[in-house]
Design an enzyme around this catalytic site. Sequence first.
Site, PDB file in Angstrom:
ATOM      1  N   ARG A 101       1.132   1.858   3.800  1.00  0.00           N
ATOM      2  CA  ARG A 101       0.707   1.487   2.410  1.00  0.00           C
ATOM      3  C   ARG A 101      -0.859   0.338   2.258  1.00  0.00           C
ATOM      4  O   ARG A 101      -2.010   0.920   1.978  1.00  0.00           O
ATOM      5  CB  ARG A 101       1.136   1.277   1.248  1.00  0.00           C
TER       6      ARG A 101
ATOM      7  N   GLU B  13      15.771  -8.746   3.399  1.00  0.00           N
ATOM      8  CA  GLU B  13      17.148  -9.024   1.971  1.00  0.00           C
ATOM      9  C   GLU B  13      18.279  -8.256   3.136  1.00  0.00           C
ATOM     10  O   GLU B  13      19.284  -9.349   2.779  1.00  0.00           O
ATOM     11  CB  GLU B  13      16.452  -8.380   1.072  1.00  0.00           C
TER      12      GLU B  13
HETATM   13  P1  AMP Z   1       8.054  -8.266   0.245  1.00  0.00           P
HETATM   14  O1  AMP Z   1       8.362  -8.578   1.721  1.00  0.00           O
HETATM   15  O2  AMP Z   1       9.137  -7.871  -0.175  1.00  0.00           O
HETATM   16  O3  AMP Z   1       6.541  -8.814  -0.383  1.00  0.00           O
HETATM   17  O4  AMP Z   1       7.419  -6.440  -0.008  1.00  0.00           O
HETATM   18  C1  AMP Z   1       7.079  -6.205   0.948  1.00  0.00           C
HETATM   19  C2  AMP Z   1       6.453  -4.451   0.916  1.00  0.00           C
HETATM   20  O5  AMP Z   1       7.856  -3.436   0.389  1.00  0.00           O
HETATM   21  C3  AMP Z   1       5.302  -4.415   0.369  1.00  0.00           C
HETATM   22  O6  AMP Z   1       4.134  -4.191   0.872  1.00  0.00           O
HETATM   23  C4  AMP Z   1       5.724  -3.167  -0.124  1.00  0.00           C
HETATM   24  O7  AMP Z   1       5.228  -2.085   0.317  1.00  0.00           O
HETATM   25  C5  AMP Z   1       6.922  -2.978  -0.082  1.00  0.00           C
HETATM   26  N1  AMP Z   1       7.336  -3.270  -1.806  1.00  0.00           N
HETATM   27  C6  AMP Z   1       8.372  -4.671  -1.983  1.00  0.00           C
HETATM   28  N2  AMP Z   1       9.273  -4.082  -3.411  1.00  0.00           N
HETATM   29  C7  AMP Z   1       8.601  -2.860  -3.506  1.00  0.00           C
HETATM   30  C8  AMP Z   1       8.120  -3.069  -5.401  1.00  0.00           C
HETATM   31  N3  AMP Z   1       9.581  -3.227  -6.143  1.00  0.00           N
HETATM   32  N4  AMP Z   1       7.755  -1.681  -5.573  1.00  0.00           N
HETATM   33  C9  AMP Z   1       7.210  -1.109  -4.726  1.00  0.00           C
HETATM   34  N5  AMP Z   1       6.618  -1.009  -3.412  1.00  0.00           N
HETATM   35  C10 AMP Z   1       7.782  -2.543  -2.602  1.00  0.00           C
END
Ligand code: AMP
Length: 169
Positions: free
Chosen positions: A58, A95
């Site tokens: 995205r 995770e």
């Molecule tokens: P993070 O590495 O946890 O910051 O998340 C990485 C990717 O996961 C982001 O680029 C989002 O595209 C997706 N993502 C994580 N959590 C969400 C959420 N609650 N809603 C939508 N996309 C999420």
Amino acid sequence: MNALIRSRIRTIPDFPKPGILFRDLTPLLADGQAFAATIDALARLADDFHLIAGIEARGFVFGAALAQKLGRGLLLLRKAGKLPGVTIGFDYGLEYGRDRLEVHRDDLPRGARILLVDDVLATGGTAEAAVRLLEAAGGEVTRALFVVELGDLGGGARLGVPYQSLVTF
Ligand code: AMP
């Protein structure tokens, strides 16, 4: 204007697994006025840089539109094994399990100032890996921009570069 952007983000509980509140940006993309307002707002936050880097998948959508608007090039930070040329990669923990981001080595001039773009900043693990990868590849990440930030997860503190988001939940 950020109220319009916020209003076009759909929240879906328990996706992709129980307990996650998924922030779905497809209604925003499907609304031309809201999508344009999003890119305009991101453009106002951009400062001096050479290249945009978008994170699969995205981040490509917002990164490409922003690169076009600002007349800059776009680097694709892709998941492992998708890029055909010589790559530099960075492994990082999720995770559950591990993942890897890669970039084409020859697309990134040494010392380039890079604006990192993604849709959602959650735990910050992915964006942090993107920053480390771009630094390892010889770039300098001057700023990171996100459409949405999940504030209670504190992901921004991991990035080590200035960052901003349009909407915080
Ligand atoms: P993070 O590495 O946890 O910051 O998340 C990485 C990717 O996961 C982001 O680029 C989002 O595209 C997706 N993502 C994580 N959590 C969400 C959420 N609650 N809603 C939508 N996309 C999420």
